[in-house]
Motif scaffolding. Sequence first.
Motif, short mmCIF file in Angstrom:
data_model
loop_
_atom_site.label_atom_id
_atom_site.label_comp_id
_atom_site.label_asym_id
_atom_site.label_seq_id
_atom_site.Cartn_x
_atom_site.Cartn_y
_atom_site.Cartn_z
N HIS A 1 88.36 54.10 38.83
CA HIS A 1 89.28 55.22 39.06
C HIS A 1 90.47 55.09 38.12
N TYR A 2 91.15 56.20 37.91
CA TYR A 2 92.39 56.19 37.15
C TYR A 2 93.31 57.27 37.72
N GLU A 3 94.60 57.06 37.53
CA GLU A 3 95.58 58.02 38.01
C GLU A 3 96.08 58.96 36.91
N ARG A 4 96.16 58.43 35.69
CA ARG A 4 96.71 59.24 34.62
C ARG A 4 96.37 58.65 33.26
N PHE A 5 96.59 59.46 32.25
CA PHE A 5 96.48 59.03 30.86
C PHE A 5 97.88 58.96 30.27
N TRP A 6 98.05 58.14 29.24
CA TRP A 6 99.31 58.06 28.51
C TRP A 6 99.07 58.55 27.09
N GLY A 7 100.11 59.13 26.50
CA GLY A 7 100.04 59.63 25.13
C GLY A 7 99.80 61.12 25.11
N LYS B 1 71.70 54.49 40.05
CA LYS B 1 71.77 55.78 40.75
C LYS B 1 72.76 56.72 40.06
N ASN B 2 73.86 56.16 39.53
CA ASN B 2 74.89 56.98 38.89
C ASN B 2 74.63 57.25 37.41
N GLY B 3 73.51 56.74 36.88
CA GLY B 3 73.13 57.05 35.51
C GLY B 3 73.71 56.15 34.43
N ALA B 4 74.21 54.96 34.81
CA ALA B 4 74.72 54.03 33.80
C ALA B 4 73.58 53.58 32.89
N LYS B 5 73.89 53.32 31.64
CA LYS B 5 72.89 52.80 30.70
C LYS B 5 72.79 51.30 30.92
N ILE B 6 71.68 50.88 31.50
CA ILE B 6 71.47 49.46 31.82
C ILE B 6 71.01 48.75 30.56
N ASP C 1 86.93 58.00 22.28
CA ASP C 1 87.52 59.12 23.02
C ASP C 1 87.91 58.60 24.40
N VAL C 2 89.21 58.40 24.61
CA VAL C 2 89.67 57.75 25.84
C VAL C 2 89.34 58.57 27.08
N VAL C 3 89.42 59.88 27.00
CA VAL C 3 89.11 60.72 28.17
C VAL C 3 87.63 60.64 28.51
N ALA C 4 86.77 60.79 27.51
CA ALA C 4 85.33 60.71 27.75
C ALA C 4 84.95 59.33 28.28
N ALA C 5 85.51 58.28 27.69
CA ALA C 5 85.19 56.92 28.13
C ALA C 5 85.66 56.68 29.56
N ALA C 6 86.87 57.11 29.90
CA ALA C 6 87.39 56.92 31.26
C ALA C 6 86.52 57.67 32.27
N ASN C 7 86.12 58.88 31.93
CA ASN C 7 85.28 59.64 32.84
C ASN C 7 83.90 59.01 33.00
N GLY D 1 73.69 43.72 32.89
CA GLY D 1 74.63 44.28 31.93
C GLY D 1 74.40 45.75 31.71
N ILE D 2 75.48 46.43 31.38
CA ILE D 2 75.40 47.85 31.03
C ILE D 2 75.95 48.00 29.62
N GLN D 3 75.69 49.17 29.03
CA GLN D 3 76.28 49.49 27.75
C GLN D 3 77.02 50.81 27.91
N ASP D 4 78.27 50.85 27.47
CA ASP D 4 79.07 52.05 27.66
C ASP D 4 78.91 53.02 26.47
N LEU D 5 79.70 54.09 26.48
CA LEU D 5 79.59 55.12 25.44
C LEU D 5 79.88 54.61 24.04
N ASP D 6 80.67 53.55 23.93
CA ASP D 6 81.04 53.01 22.62
C ASP D 6 80.17 51.83 22.20
N GLY D 7 79.12 51.55 22.97
CA GLY D 7 78.20 50.47 22.63
C GLY D 7 78.62 49.11 23.12
N TYR D 8 79.71 49.03 23.89
CA TYR D 8 80.14 47.75 24.44
C TYR D 8 79.18 47.32 25.55
#
Length: 130
Positions: free
Chosen positions: A31-37, A92-97, A16-22, A112-119
Amino acid sequence: MPAKLTSSAPVLLVRDVVAAANHYRDTMGFHYERFWGEPASFVILHRDGIYLMLNQAEDPAHIIPHWTVAHNMWNAYFWVDDANALHAEFVKNGAKIDYGPCDQPYGCREFGIQDLDGYDIGFGQVVKES
């Protein structure tokens, strides 16, 4: 004089590109300025002159964190000037370490961190040898 490279941007496939970007914005300060598609399927994130692109996968089976096929391997790695401070910010921002700051035999203090998609995303600071 030959042309020179000026920057780079890892590209990650996400569910989910919006959830991942947020998530990258809220936990890691990108930061991001916009989404495409239509609907949104692509975004370019940036922080401190560094870029990361996210593209929504058509099939979630295409999302393959590297650590699942190569032991302890990241999908992206960023060089930083203060690994400890950045780690504290992310905590502090709640990243999954994935793993906390540690000194590696290849001359980096990293975490290292792990993102919403397990990367796994690595952040490393070059340390001076004594």
